[in-house]
Design a protein around this motif. Structure first.
Motif, PDB file in Angstrom:
ATOM      1  N   ARG A 101       1.368  -1.431   0.007  1.00 39.62           N
ATOM      2  CA  ARG A 101      -0.108   0.365   0.049  1.00 39.62           C
ATOM      3  C   ARG A 101       0.600   1.154   0.580  1.00 39.62           C
ATOM      4  O   ARG A 101       1.829   1.130   0.216  1.00 39.62           O
ATOM      5  CB  ARG A 101      -0.643   0.111   1.554  1.00 39.62           C
ATOM      6  N   ALA A 102       0.622   2.372  -0.003  1.00 40.77           N
ATOM      7  CA  ALA A 102       0.756   3.712  -0.014  1.00 40.77           C
ATOM      8  C   ALA A 102       1.756   4.099   1.522  1.00 40.77           C
ATOM      9  O   ALA A 102       1.159   3.772   2.154  1.00 40.77           O
ATOM     10  CB  ALA A 102       0.051   4.469  -0.780  1.00 40.77           C
ATOM     11  N   SER A 110       1.956   6.261   2.542  1.00 42.62           N
ATOM     12  CA  SER A 110       0.428   7.869   3.099  1.00 42.62           C
ATOM     13  C   SER A 110      -0.322   6.981   4.276  1.00 42.62           C
ATOM     14  O   SER A 110      -0.852   7.087   5.074  1.00 42.62           O
ATOM     15  CB  SER A 110      -0.134   8.327   1.963  1.00 42.62           C
ATOM     16  N   ASP A 111      -0.636   5.611   3.833  1.00 49.85           N
ATOM     17  CA  ASP A 111      -0.953   4.802   4.751  1.00 49.85           C
ATOM     18  C   ASP A 111      -1.241   4.142   5.474  1.00 49.85           C
ATOM     19  O   ASP A 111      -1.844   4.758   7.144  1.00 49.85           O
ATOM     20  CB  ASP A 111      -1.831   3.090   4.232  1.00 49.85           C
ATOM     21  N   PHE A 112       0.254   4.661   6.061  1.00 48.38           N
ATOM     22  CA  PHE A 112       0.472   3.828   7.189  1.00 48.38           C
ATOM     23  C   PHE A 112       1.471   4.845   8.694  1.00 48.38           C
ATOM     24  O   PHE A 112       1.672   5.050   9.162  1.00 48.38           O
ATOM     25  CB  PHE A 112       2.030   3.306   6.653  1.00 48.38           C
TER      26      PHE A 112
END
Ligand SMILES: Cc1cc2nc3c(=O)[nH]c(=O)nc-3n(C[C@H](O)[C@H](O)[C@H](O)COP(=O)(O)O)c2cc1C
Length: 213
Positions: free
Chosen positions: A204-205, A207-209
Motif C-alpha cells: 500500500r501507499a 501515506s496509509d501508514f
C-alpha cells in the motif's frame, strides 16, 4: 534532499535504490559465498541498535546436513499445515508460492534473541521485556541490507516451529527463536516483492501508514 555532512545526495539516492531493490529471496544460485562474507555481514549486523546496548542477537550458522534436513522437514510440515488452513482460491495461490530457499541457499543462519543476557543491565526492558526480540530484528534487517549491498540475497523463513528449531540446533531454551535466514546469490533481481508478483498481496501507499494525532 539536503546533503548531510557525511552522506551526499548521490549516496542518499543509492541508499534508496538499496531499499527499493532489497527483496526477500527464495530462489538462489548454488554458488557459495566468498571467504569472509559471513563474518563481514555479522560484523555489520552487530552495528544495529539494541535496547540498553544489550546486543541480544545470536546468529547460529547451520551447516550440518542432518540439522539442515531436520529444519527442512519441519518447514515442510508447517507449510503443509498452513496450506490446509487455506481454502478456495487462496489455497491454490498458496500452493504455488515458494516460501523458502532451504535446498538451494548455501548459507543458513538461525537467529535467536538471548532474553537472559546481562549485557545492557536491563535498561529499557523493565516495562517492555520484548525489546530483546525487537533489537534482534534490527540486526537481521541490518544484515539483510548489508548482504544486498554485496549482491547477496536473504530470505527470511518463519514457517517453522520455534521449539523444534531450538531443539534441532541444541540451543539454550531461554534464547527465543526469531527467524531462519537463507543467504546466497539470487537468481534474479527485482524491485517488486515476490508475493506481489504472485498476486498474494499488494504493497500500500506509504501515506496509509502515517497517522497524526
Ligand atoms: C518477520 C518476517 C518473516 C517472514 N517470513 C517469511 C517466510 O516464512 N517465508 C517467506 O517466503 N517470506 C517470509 N518473509 C518475507 C516477506 O514475505 C517479504 O518481506 C514481503 O513479502 C515483502 O517482500 P520483500 O521483502 O521482497 O520486500 C518474512 C519477512 C519478515 C519481515
Amino acid at each position: 534532499m539536503p546533503d548531510s555532512t557525511m552522506f551526499d545526495s548521490a549516496f542518499q539516492a543509492r541508499l534508496r535504490d538499496l531499499l527499493v531493490w532489497r527483496r526477500d529471496v527464495r530462489r538462489f544460485r548454488p554458488d557459495s559465498l566468498p571467504e569472509g562474507a559471513l563474518e563481514r555481514l555479522i560484523e555489520l549486523a552487530c552495528l544495529a541498535p539494541s535496547v540498553g546496548l544489550s546486543q541480544p542477537w545470536r546468529f547460529v550458522e547451520v551447516a550440518g546436513p542432518a540439522r539442515r534436513k531436520a529444519v527442512r522437514e519441519n518447514f515442510e510440515a508447517c507449510n503443509a499445515a498452513a496450506l490446509s488452513a487455506q481454502s478456495g482460491e487462496r489455497a491454490q495461490l498458496y500452493a504455488r508460492l515458494k516460501l523458502a530457499g532451504l535446498d538451494e541457499a548455501p548459507l543458513h543462519l538461525a537467529v535467536f534473541a538471548d532474553r537472559g543476557t546481562r549485557q545492557g543491565h536491563g535498561l529499557g526492558r523493565r516495562t517492555m521485556p520484548e525489546m530483546a526480540e525487537y533489537s534482534t530484528v534490527t540486526a537481521i534487517h541490518t544484515l539483510w541490507l548489508a548482504a544486498r549491498a554485496e549482491g547477496i540475497g536473504l530470505g527470511w523463513v518463519s514457517i517453522l516451529e520455534p521449539a523444534r528449531i531450538t531443539a534441532i540446533l541444541d540451543i539454550p531454551t531461554e534464547w527465543r527463536f526469531i527467524g531462519y535466514l537463507c543467504l546466497g546469490y539470487p537468481q534474479a533481481e527485482d524491485d517488486t516483492p515476490a508475493l506481489e508478483r504472485a498476486d498474494w498481496e499488494r504493497r500500500r501507499a506509504a501515506s496509509d501508514f502515517l497517522l497524526r494525532r
